[in-house]
Design a protein around this motif. Structure first.
Motif, PDB file in Angstrom:
ATOM      1  N   UNK A   1       0.792  -1.218   0.000  1.00  0.00           N
ATOM      2  CA  UNK A   1       0.000   0.000   0.000  1.00  0.00           C
ATOM      3  C   UNK A   1       0.830   1.276   0.000  1.00  0.00           C
ATOM      4  N   UNK A   2       0.175   2.372   0.338  1.00  0.00           N
ATOM      5  CA  UNK A   2       0.753   3.698   0.221  1.00  0.00           C
ATOM      6  C   UNK A   2       1.525   4.131   1.468  1.00  0.00           C
ATOM      7  N   UNK A   3       1.204   3.521   2.594  1.00  0.00           N
ATOM      8  CA  UNK A   3       1.847   3.933   3.833  1.00  0.00           C
ATOM      9  C   UNK A   3       1.247   5.208   4.412  1.00  0.00           C
ATOM     10  N   UNK A   4       1.888   5.719   5.458  1.00  0.00           N
ATOM     11  CA  UNK A   4       1.328   6.859   6.190  1.00  0.00           C
ATOM     12  C   UNK A   4       2.329   7.992   6.412  1.00  0.00           C
TER      13      UNK A   4
ATOM     14  N   UNK B   1       5.782  -5.980  -6.287  1.00  0.00           N
ATOM     15  CA  UNK B   1       5.552  -6.153  -7.724  1.00  0.00           C
ATOM     16  C   UNK B   1       6.279  -5.072  -8.516  1.00  0.00           C
ATOM     17  N   UNK B   2       6.286  -3.864  -7.979  1.00  0.00           N
ATOM     18  CA  UNK B   2       7.083  -2.757  -8.506  1.00  0.00           C
ATOM     19  C   UNK B   2       7.125  -1.676  -7.434  1.00  0.00           C
TER      20      UNK B   2
ATOM     21  N   UNK C   1       2.375   0.940  -4.044  1.00  0.00           N
ATOM     22  CA  UNK C   1       2.670  -0.487  -3.909  1.00  0.00           C
ATOM     23  C   UNK C   1       3.741  -0.776  -2.866  1.00  0.00           C
ATOM     24  N   UNK C   2       4.572   0.213  -2.560  1.00  0.00           N
ATOM     25  CA  UNK C   2       5.676  -0.049  -1.619  1.00  0.00           C
ATOM     26  C   UNK C   2       5.766   0.957  -0.485  1.00  0.00           C
ATOM     27  N   UNK C   3       4.909   1.975  -0.471  1.00  0.00           N
ATOM     28  CA  UNK C   3       5.029   3.032   0.534  1.00  0.00           C
ATOM     29  C   UNK C   3       4.842   2.565   1.957  1.00  0.00           C
ATOM     30  N   UNK C   4       4.087   1.479   2.143  1.00  0.00           N
ATOM     31  CA  UNK C   4       3.845   0.974   3.483  1.00  0.00           C
ATOM     32  C   UNK C   4       5.004   0.207   4.084  1.00  0.00           C
TER      33      UNK C   4
END
Length: 279
Positions: free
Chosen positions: A60-63, A101-102, A107-110
């Motif tokens: 996800x996007x993270x915080x 996945x990329x 997709x990687x912020x979390x």
């Protein structure tokens, strides 16, 4: 092996950007827009429990981004990464592997967060290996001008700085088959799993929603749309022949879909909730 959907939140993106050259009169049939032409999307990740290991696919996007940054994406809903893990009986410290996945921010912020004092970053999953591939890592850390707004250094570089980054081609990676797709971004990785005697593919941004199934329905965000067409042709042929179930990361209305071949090409066959098929 046991698989859990992990919803991490919802956001909005411009419908025109999400469907590229496709006219709104067509795409709004499946993906209605609000008064600002924004469509709702989700960030549905996947958790795989395999023996004593736990792999999270995307996070996800993270915080940790600014309020201004988040305001562009109209975050909504009650889901979050940590809460979804908790509901399923897990904690971030339990995660042993994070497969990306990329490296776009949604997709990687979390995977990276602020420390308690908000003075420096730390890994969300302190006991995990973070998996990427060499080709995409180079693409993301030396970004082109068109795509660099999606590759945020604070999401990416700490994985390596904390010594938790590995590349799938340099290790004995045997969790699942990987289908590589180069149209959306270079060397996006699509996991294809054998689960409960079925093929289950986590389609990430190769297929953002059921509304994107027709081949020309390519996102404006895709860096090389003609390659997206070729990626999808190859993937669709296998998905139809081998009866893939497609796990939708961004489709807010469809968790799992299947495809069928028609006179017009690949089209939606069925839509299911995850528990209907794999409960």
């Amino acid at each position: 092996m046991k698989i859990y959907p992990i919803p991490t939140g919802n956001f909005k993106l411009d419908g025109g950007a999400m469907f590229g050259v496709v006219p709104k009169s067509l795409w709004q049939r499946t993906n209605p827009a609000d008064s600002n032409n924004m469509c709702s999307w989700t960030m549905r990740c996947m958790l795989i429990e395999k023996g004593d290991r736990l792999m999270l696919i995307d996070n996800g996007m993270g915080e940790k981004q600014s309020e201004k940054f988040f305001s562009y994406y109209y975050l909504h809903g009650d889901d979050s990464l940590e809460n979804s893990l908790r509901i399923n009986g897990f904690h971030p410290d339990d995660i042993t592997d994070v497969f990306l996945t990329h490296l776009h921010f949604d997709h990687c912020g979390g995977g990276i967060k602020w420390n308690k004092d908000r003075t420096k970053y730390e890994p969300t999953f302190k006991n995990a290996t973070y998996w990427s591939n060499k080709k995409h890592w180079k693409w993301a850390t030396e970004p082109n001008d068109r795509e660099k707004a999606s590759f945020l250094k604070e999401n990416i570089l700490p994985m390596q700085e904390f010594g938790q980054l590995k590349f799938v081609e340099e290790e004995d990676f045997d969790w699942f088959e990987i289908f590589y797709a180069d149209g959306h971004t270079d060397a996006q990785m699509i996991p294809i799993l054998d689960y409960q005697d079925k093929k289950l593919a986590f389609v990430a941004d190769l297929l953002p929603s059921a509304g994107h199934i027709p081949l020309p329905y390519v996102m404006g965000y895709d860096t090389r749309p003609l390659l997206t067409l070729e990626d999808r042709k190859k993937f669709y042929a296998r998905a139809i022949k081998e009866d893939f179930y497609l796990f939708m990361e961004h489709d807010a209305d469809n968790e799992i879909i299947t495809l069928q071949d028609t006179e017009k090409g690949a089209r939606l066959k069925d839509s299911f909730g995850f528990e209907e098929i794999f409960g």
